[in-house]
Structure formats: C-alpha cells, structure tokens
Design an enzyme around this catalytic site. Structure first.
Site, PDB file in Angstrom:
ATOM      1  N   THR A  39     -25.263  11.500  11.226  1.00  0.00           N
ATOM      2  CA  THR A  39     -24.960  12.817  10.736  1.00  0.00           C
ATOM      3  C   THR A  39     -24.761  13.861  11.835  1.00  0.00           C
ATOM      4  O   THR A  39     -25.434  13.817  12.852  1.00  0.00           O
ATOM      5  CB  THR A  39     -26.197  13.235   9.912  1.00  0.00           C
ATOM      6  OG1 THR A  39     -26.480  12.184   9.027  1.00  0.00           O
ATOM      7  CG2 THR A  39     -26.018  14.529   9.204  1.00  0.00           C
TER       8      THR A  39
ATOM      9  N   ASP B 249     -29.853  12.424   2.596  1.00  0.00           N
ATOM     10  CA  ASP B 249     -30.427  13.775   2.603  1.00  0.00           C
ATOM     11  C   ASP B 249     -29.396  14.874   2.872  1.00  0.00           C
ATOM     12  O   ASP B 249     -29.599  16.026   2.489  1.00  0.00           O
ATOM     13  CB  ASP B 249     -31.484  13.877   3.706  1.00  0.00           C
ATOM     14  CG  ASP B 249     -30.859  13.601   5.076  1.00  0.00           C
ATOM     15  OD1 ASP B 249     -30.248  12.522   5.246  1.00  0.00           O
ATOM     16  OD2 ASP B 249     -30.945  14.480   5.958  1.00  0.00           O
TER      17      ASP B 249
ATOM     18  N   THR C  15     -31.229  14.980  10.946  1.00  0.00           N
ATOM     19  CA  THR C  15     -30.415  13.773  11.050  1.00  0.00           C
ATOM     20  C   THR C  15     -31.402  12.610  11.006  1.00  0.00           C
ATOM     21  O   THR C  15     -32.600  12.818  11.155  1.00  0.00           O
ATOM     22  CB  THR C  15     -29.609  13.719  12.364  1.00  0.00           C
ATOM     23  OG1 THR C  15     -30.518  13.548  13.465  1.00  0.00           O
ATOM     24  CG2 THR C  15     -28.801  14.989  12.588  1.00  0.00           C
ATOM     25  N   GLY C  16     -30.892  11.435  10.779  1.00  0.00           N
ATOM     26  CA  GLY C  16     -31.797  10.280  10.722  1.00  0.00           C
ATOM     27  C   GLY C  16     -31.806   9.667   9.337  1.00  0.00           C
ATOM     28  O   GLY C  16     -30.922   9.920   8.520  1.00  0.00           O
TER      29      GLY C  16
END
Ligand code: GLY
Length: 214
Positions: A143, A174, A194-195
C-alpha cells in the site's frame, strides 16, 4: 516503501506552490497508482487468486469528510474515485460494480489494468502455489498511504492498494476502511497504515492512534 519517493516529490511540488493537502494526497498517490512497476498499488498491481486486479482506496480531509472505494476493477486511479465519492455523492463508501458505475458516470475511463507481468506471475503461481505464500515482504507489499499538512495548517490523508498478492477473490483490506487505513482529525493529527490489513482492521489502527494522541 520505495514507491513513496516519487509520490512525495509530486505532493511536495503541490505544497510548494501553496496547494492544498487534499490535492497533494490525491495527485501524489496517483503517481504510484499509474506506475506499473509498483506491483502492489493501482495499475500493475498483483492479482487476486482468480487473476483479477481489485483495488481499494480511501481519502479524508481536514473537515472530517471521507470517501472510499472497495473492490474497484478496471479503473487506474482509485484514490481519485474515492475523492469523487467524498465530493460528489451522499455516501462515504462504494464497492464493486456500483463503484465502477459511479466512476464511469464521473468521467473515469474503463481500462485494462492487468499488467502483462501481473498476468504472467499469476499464471506461474497457479502452476505452483507452493512457491509463494501470502507473506508480507518488500516484494509482496505494500500500500501507499500519504499524510499531508499544508501551509494553512490543514491535514489530509489517503491510502491506495491492490491488496495482498493472490488474496482470496473478494478480500478487502484495511486501506479503504476509514479509521483503519487512514484517519484525520485536524485538531490532533493524522495516521495511516501499511502492512497486513487483517491485523490493522482488528484494532481500527489509525483511529486508535489518533485517539491515543488525544
Ligand atoms: N494494507 C493493505 C492490505 O492489506 O490490503
């Protein structure tokens, strides 16, 4: 992530010319969305397990307005669609075919966003799925999330992604969820993630950070 560098240059140019935070977020993120070599955002993104590229994005301004697009197909700039939803509709979030219909009505073009490398990678993965688990690492993620403060002291934030590589068809992370991928409170601050989306969503992470800052 490396792909943020060019996006930041664009955002910086806008701010340097006294532009607003919201434009810096949108046009900065557009740079990454249009770069086919960034394989986890916009055009060029990896496919899901059915070979489809599905995009998620959200944007939020200093007044607490928000727009979000989920599971968008065949449109290169999901962050811009999210902004249009925020500004030109009575809704916050649109998904799938309805989001695409809204985008087409609002001047976006339907385009093939399946990059040749993404197609080839997916075809190889289908032959031997053992080679790649859904690991988060530098190649498989991530992202772009941008948080911007402009000269007027206004904040804006946005996020855009093609999500996890070879995610289950229909999976949403998300990034398009206000409060998870991004949250802006002009009096307090802005946070973005992010992640691994599944983990971020369980804590509504960006909202939580702003609440804790408060
Ligand atoms: N953070 C992006 C995603 O998990 O889809």
């Amino acid at each position: 992530w490396k792909h943020g560098y060019k996006a930041n240059l664009k955002a910086y140019e806008i701010l340097y010319n006294n532009g607003i935070a919201l434009d810096a977020v949108e046009f900065g993120i557009n740079v990454t969305e249009l770069d086919a070599e960034v394989r986890t955002v916009g055009y060029g993104g990896y496919t899901d397990d059915k070979g489809k590229v599905t995009l998620d994005a959200c944007i939020m301004d200093h007044r607490g307005n928000a727009g979000s697009v989920v599971y968008l197909q065949d449109i290169k700039n999901p962050i811009s669609v999210a902004r249009k939803i925020m500004e030109n509709s009575n809704h916050v979030m649109l998904a799938g075919a309805g989001a695409q219909r809204f985008a087409l009505k609002n001047g976006f073009k339907k385009e093939d966003i399946l990059y040749s490398k993404s197609k080839k990678d997916w075809e190889q993965w289908i032959q031997d799925k053992s080679k790649l688990k859904n690991l988060i690492n530098e190649d498989n993620h991530d992202t772009i999330t941008m948080l911007v403060l402009d000269n007027k002291g206004n904040l804006a934030g946005g996020s855009s992604t093609s999500g996890l590589r070879y995610k289950s068809h229909g999976r949403v992370g998300d990034s398009p969820i206000i409060g998870s991928g991004v949250f802006v409170d002009n009096a307090i601050g802005a946070a973005g993630a992010t992640g691994q989306g599944e983990e971020i969503m369980k804590t509504v992470g960006s909202f939580l950070i702003i609440e804790l800052l408060k």
